[in-house]
Design a protein around this motif. Structure first.
Motif, PDB file in Angstrom:
ATOM      1  N   SER A 207       0.801  -1.232   0.000  1.00 21.18           N
ATOM      2  CA  SER A 207       0.000   0.000   0.000  1.00 21.18           C
ATOM      3  C   SER A 207       0.828   1.274   0.000  1.00 21.18           C
ATOM      4  N   SER A 208       1.977   1.268   0.673  1.00 29.31           N
ATOM      5  CA  SER A 208       2.742   2.515   0.794  1.00 29.31           C
ATOM      6  C   SER A 208       3.606   2.773  -0.435  1.00 29.31           C
ATOM      7  N   ALA A 314       6.174  -7.203   3.770  1.00 33.29           N
ATOM      8  CA  ALA A 314       5.475  -7.041   5.053  1.00 33.29           C
ATOM      9  C   ALA A 314       4.051  -6.554   4.795  1.00 33.29           C
ATOM     10  N   GLU A 315       3.931  -5.522   3.974  1.00 32.55           N
ATOM     11  CA  GLU A 315       2.598  -4.999   3.674  1.00 32.55           C
ATOM     12  C   GLU A 315       1.776  -6.032   2.893  1.00 32.55           C
ATOM     13  N   SER A 318       0.050  -8.777   4.921  1.00 32.55           N
ATOM     14  CA  SER A 318      -1.193  -8.336   5.551  1.00 32.55           C
ATOM     15  C   SER A 318      -2.275  -8.067   4.489  1.00 32.55           C
ATOM     16  N   ASN A 319      -1.889  -7.403   3.399  1.00 29.59           N
ATOM     17  CA  ASN A 319      -2.871  -7.088   2.350  1.00 29.59           C
ATOM     18  C   ASN A 319      -3.482  -8.337   1.727  1.00 29.59           C
TER      19      ASN A 319
END
Lengths: 490, 476
Positions: A207-208, A314-315, A318-319
């Motif tokens: 997301s980032s 890492a993101e 979770s995503n």
């Protein structure tokens, strides 16, 4: 004779003069796909029925909205962007059959401008990869040479545009996924500033870092498409409320007095000499057009790959946790209990690269490891962003290769994932810093295109478009492309 | 008992917003399953959360009302876990930067004030609700609740008895209701409570091993569950057993707690900052507005009722349990000369009426002014206490003004001696024995004569006037 490679302005003119209709463009697109896609394999699916209907609906807007270049013109969407009622798979088995009830803001804005969705194009599963070979369905081939990969993860978007199947396509770029396939396929790919284009409707990988952008035949086309999709969206809290510049107006064709930064770290070791030479020639050309070349340093660049491969997985871990077989998509049969349903579904539904990154990210976030991995990666990300900010005190744009290597053959990528990760070295730092960057073709080496990357300061898409457009107008690539396809964008 | 009990509570309060915390779905309770859902709260691929500012405002108000140090720059984190009640497989919560920290509330235990520390207050989204089929053929998920804004209020381990825990919880509820942060209906799950409880020998500083108790779904059950657990741990310790750290479920039917899972089954939630949400930056103006919206809180109100209206602590305590009741009383008390009388009527007849009708005090049809008028009519002798009860019931039934009821039903108290004399004479004539008793100095005998007078006048005769009149007639 319709040729999508001649660019959006030419299509608009033909539409306005009544030489062609939106229906003609849709049919041309579908016909070209039919003729070529058995080899290229860019499209996961076409929406011919929907496209033909849309063509009728938008016909009136073609003449009534003269300022609107995109009206009546077809486009393709990378299949990680949702479109209401159209299957969206992210090239993964786990989302097979998933039909979203919502449309991505970027696609919605294209539709609002009168655009016509032709279909959804291939990608590396969940945008994880640099070759489009990680698609769960099939590999896409490079239109310049079908034995070669189109790059990735937006390989379907780049190949579809390069092959003349659509005039433009949207891609997404998390670590280079718009720019690198654009470079490999000899087209223009723009990754806007993080927050410039709404991510609503883009299935998140990281997301980032994720950002939607256009893949087009020319810099002007990229400016036109960006103008249509950029700007604040209340459905994405990370979408910036920053005024959108006049990108087409910014294309002055002049780079006099602009300071162009060249980082030794992006031109040295690890860059294929043929690529370096092509990029150096481009830098020389810009200098001859009046730009000043300024050597810069990005001291933390060597940490970019490691940083990216902690933050993005890492993101992602979770995503991608929501793909659990409970509510939509694939669910493994014959599970005895909840846990086995989860693990069977996810084991069978995800491909190897996706699983590798989920595991990596899960590990990086685990209790006891967070500080050592994820937190330090975030700190390094800040340092890398600061490197760029310091550079922009002295320069207006930074130029570099888009990819350190030439396109390679299908199946030629290493079995060692880390080696593959290293080929994103020129693009990943840009995502970590959130900056805008464009890849514009600069040469053809051994029959394969090479891309020049122009990186701008935050929300300064106007300047990179201006530099890219000026370069494009003087670049030897136009002639090389004409030799290849027998047509030209200019 | 040789052991001291140590209790800390984790309280979840649903914020009373109209829409969910990260989407625009309705938050109202009791809708058919999965009717208040959208792609965002269902975690469909490609959707993104956008913070509902109202949830932040209510959360901030709560933190301020609980005397917390508030953060004007905080963030949301993801709490990752796989379970069907969580459509994204993570809950958006706050990990290391809660909006409020280091707060406290005051409770009153046996007439003494005690301060209970609040470790933190943080914002998060609620999960869905799993309904397990009684036939064992499956579990069903209702996502209506998913994404309803919550605050979690974590207390310090400052509570020493199950009673203190209940008092603390009641205080939290009252404060949340006063601030209009939440309706705090435990029966609807808008207030939920988990407890950590451990025992240690008196004088020992180190805490004992704790158990976490879940599923205590009423104030009474919080107290019951903790009482049971206190005794269970005490017995175990007395027998020389070791307490194991575990999560236990309160079973309402048996009043006992049952082990659910041990410490080794604890999740690694892999918290990390949610990259879909920007930092939560609160402006000074926003914070000031939150502060200004906090009304006089129950403790301060109780104090003032005792000081300004001379109420006993008990009355002040009862009247301030609900903001509505307190404000109703406050408005009444300002219009009467005897606030204690108003308190008696309110705590007695009014609350009994509302209880009997199964309605909360908010549903009362009488205004404070009408209620004050009634008290005034009793004070100035227009109606008797007995008649007042009838009038009040009619007021509560109909919402009519007391004077209107009295007029319509002809209930004005008869204090006119002339009007009462004829009736008194008749009563005296019919009751020679009672008259004789009075004459012989048996004062009490007059009571039966007064009773008959009241009966004759259908209760409207002024008892004091009648009493005097009868004495005058008999003894003259």
């Amino acid at each position: 004779m319709i040729d999508f490679r001649k660019g959006l302005r030419a299509l608009q003119k033909a539409l306005q003069q009544g030489e062609v209709t939106p229906q003609d463009l849709v049919l041309h697109s579908l016909t070209t796909i039919e003729e070529q896609d058995s080899v290229i394999q860019a499209f996961l699916r076409t929406e011919s029925h929907v496209a033909k209907q849309r063509a009728q609906v938008v016909t009136s807007t073609v003449t009534t909205r003269e300022d609107n270049v995109l009206a009546g013109i077809p486009y393709a969407l990378k299949d990680n962007m949702c479109y209401e009622g159209v299957e969206t798979t992210c090239a993964s088995k786990i989302l097979a059959g998933y039909i979203p009830p919502h449309t991505a803001t970027a696609a919605h804005r294209l539709d609002h401008a009168g655009g016509i969705l032709i279909g959804k194009v291939n990608l590396d599963e969940f945008a994880m990869g640099s070759t489009t070979e990680n698609s769960a369905y099939f590999s896409t081939h490079n239109p310049w040479h079908p034995d070669y990969v189109p790059g990735g993860s937006s390989g379907g978007s780049a190949a579809a545009v390069a092959a003349g199947m659509v005039p433009y396509a949207l891609g997404s770029d998390t670590g280079g996924s718009i720019r690198q396939p654009a470079s490999f396929c000899g087209v223009v790919g723009l990754k806007p500033t993080y927050g410039r284009v709404s991510r609503f409707g883009l299935v998140s990988y990281a997301s980032s870092l994720d950002q939607i952008g256009p893949i087009t035949n020319s810099v002007e086309d990229a400016a036109i498409v960006l103008s249509a999709i950029a700007g604040f969206d209340e459905r994405d809290a990370t979408c910036a409320n920053v005024p959108v510049d006049d990108y087409v107006g910014a294309l002055t064709g002049d780079v006099k007095g602009l300071r162009i930064g060249v980082a030794a770290e992006l031109m040295g070791e690890g860059i294929d000499e043929r690529v370096r030479n092509a990029v150096q020639k481009a830098i020389d050309l810009l200098q001859s057009l009046g730009a000043t070349v300024v050597p810069i340093h990005l001291p933390h660049l060597s940490y970019a790959i490691a940083t990216y491969y902690l933050i993005a997985p890492a993101e992602a871990s979770s995503n991608l946790a929501r793909f659990d077989g409970v509510r939509y998509g694939y669910r493994a049969p014959q599970a005895d209990n909840l846990l086995s349903m989860y693990s069977k579904t996810r084991s069978a539904g995800f491909g190897d690269e996706v699983k590798r990154r989920i595991l990596l990210g899960t590990y990086a976030l685990s209790s006891g490891y967070y500080d050592a991995y994820y937190k330090r990666a975030q700190q390094m990300r800040t340092l890398i962003a600061q490197d760029f900010q310091q550079a922009y005190e002295h320069v207006d744009v930074i130029v570099a290769p888009t990819s350190p290597v030439l396109p390679f053959r299908l199946g030629e990528a290493s079995d060692d994932p880390v080696t593959n990760y290293l080929i994103d070295i020129c693009t990943i730092p840009v995502n970590l810093a959130g900056l805008p960057a464009i890849s514009v073709p600069c040469d053809v080496v051994e029959g394969l295109p090479v891309g020049l990357q122009i990186i701008g300061n935050m929300f300064d898409e106007a300047t990179i478009l201006r530099v890219a457009d000026t370069y494009e107008k003087h670049s030897p690539f136009a002639a090389l492309r004409e030799a290849k396809w027998g047509g030209a964008a200019q | 008992m040789t052991y001291e009990t140590v209790i800390g509570l984790e309280v979840h309060v649903e914020l009373g917003t109209k829409s969910k915390i990260f989407c625009s779905c309705d938050t109202s309770f009791g809708a058919p399953p999965n009717s208040h859902v959208c792609p965002v709260c269902m975690g469909s691929p490609g959707v993104l959360p956008v913070l509902n500012e109202e949830a932040l405002r209510l959360g901030m108000k709560a933190a301020l009302a609980l005397n917390c140090q508030v953060r004007t720059d905080s963030k949301f984190d993801r709490k990752n876990y796989f379970y069907p009640d969580s459509p994204k497989a993570y809950q958006i919560s706050q990990y290391d930067e809660p909006i409020g920290e280091q707060g406290y509330v005051e409770i009153e235990v046996n007439g003494e004030k005690k301060r209970i520390g609040i470790t933190r207050v943080h914002l998060e989204e609620d999960a869905g609700k799993l309904n397990h089929s009684p036939f064992g053929d499956g579990s069903f998920v209702d996502f209506n609740r998913v994404g309803i804004p919550l605050i979690e209020i974590v207390s310090e381990p400052d509570l020493r008895t199950p009673e203190e825990a209940r008092l603390y919880l009641e205080q939290i509820k009252a404060i949340m209701q006063y601030c209009e942060v939440s309706e705090c209906k435990m029966e609807e799950g808008s207030l939920r409570c988990d407890a950590n409880i451990s025992l240690r020998p008196y004088g020992q500083e180190a805490f004992g091993t704790k158990a976490e108790i879940k599923n205590m779904n009423s104030f009474r059950n919080v107290e019951r569950g903790l009482e049971f657990e206190q005794q269970r741990q005490e017995k175990a310790l007395t027998r020389g057993e070791v307490i194991v750290q575990e999560t236990r479920r309160f079973d309402e039917a048996t009043g006992s707690t049952i082990s659910m899972r041990g410490k080794e089954d604890a999740h690694d939630y892999r918290y990390f900052p949610d990259p879909d949400l920007p930092r939560i930056i609160v402006s000074d103006a926003f914070l000031t507005a939150c502060q200004e919206e906090i009304p006089e809180l129950p403790a301060a109100k109780r104090e003032r009722f005792m000081q300004a209206y001379g109420l006993p602590a008990y009355d002040a305590g009862v009247l301030t349990t609900s903001r509505f009741l307190a404000e109703f009383f406050d408005a009444t008390a300002q219009q009467v000369s005897d606030p204690k009388a108003a308190s008696n009527w309110l705590m007695g007849d009014v609350l009994a009426y509302m209880n009997a009708s199964g309605e909360s005090i908010e549903a009362i049809r009488v205004t404070p002014t009408q209620f004050a008028d009634l008290i005034g009519l009793i004070e100035d002798g227009t109606i008797s206490t007995k008649i007042a009860k009838t009038v009040l019931k009619t007021m509560l039934d109909s919402g009519k003004a007391p004077k209107q009821i009295i007029e319509e039903q002809g209930l004005v108290q008869i204090s006119d001696v002339d009007a009462l004399t004829a009736i008194a004479k008749a009563v005296i004539e019919r009751n020679p024995a009672a008259v004789q008793d009075v004459l012989e100095g048996k004062e009490k005998a007059i009571g039966s004569l007064v009773g008959q007078m009241m009966k004759e006048t259908k209760g409207k005769a002024n008892p004091a006037v009648v009493n005097q009149l009868l004495k005058d007639l008999i003894l003259s």
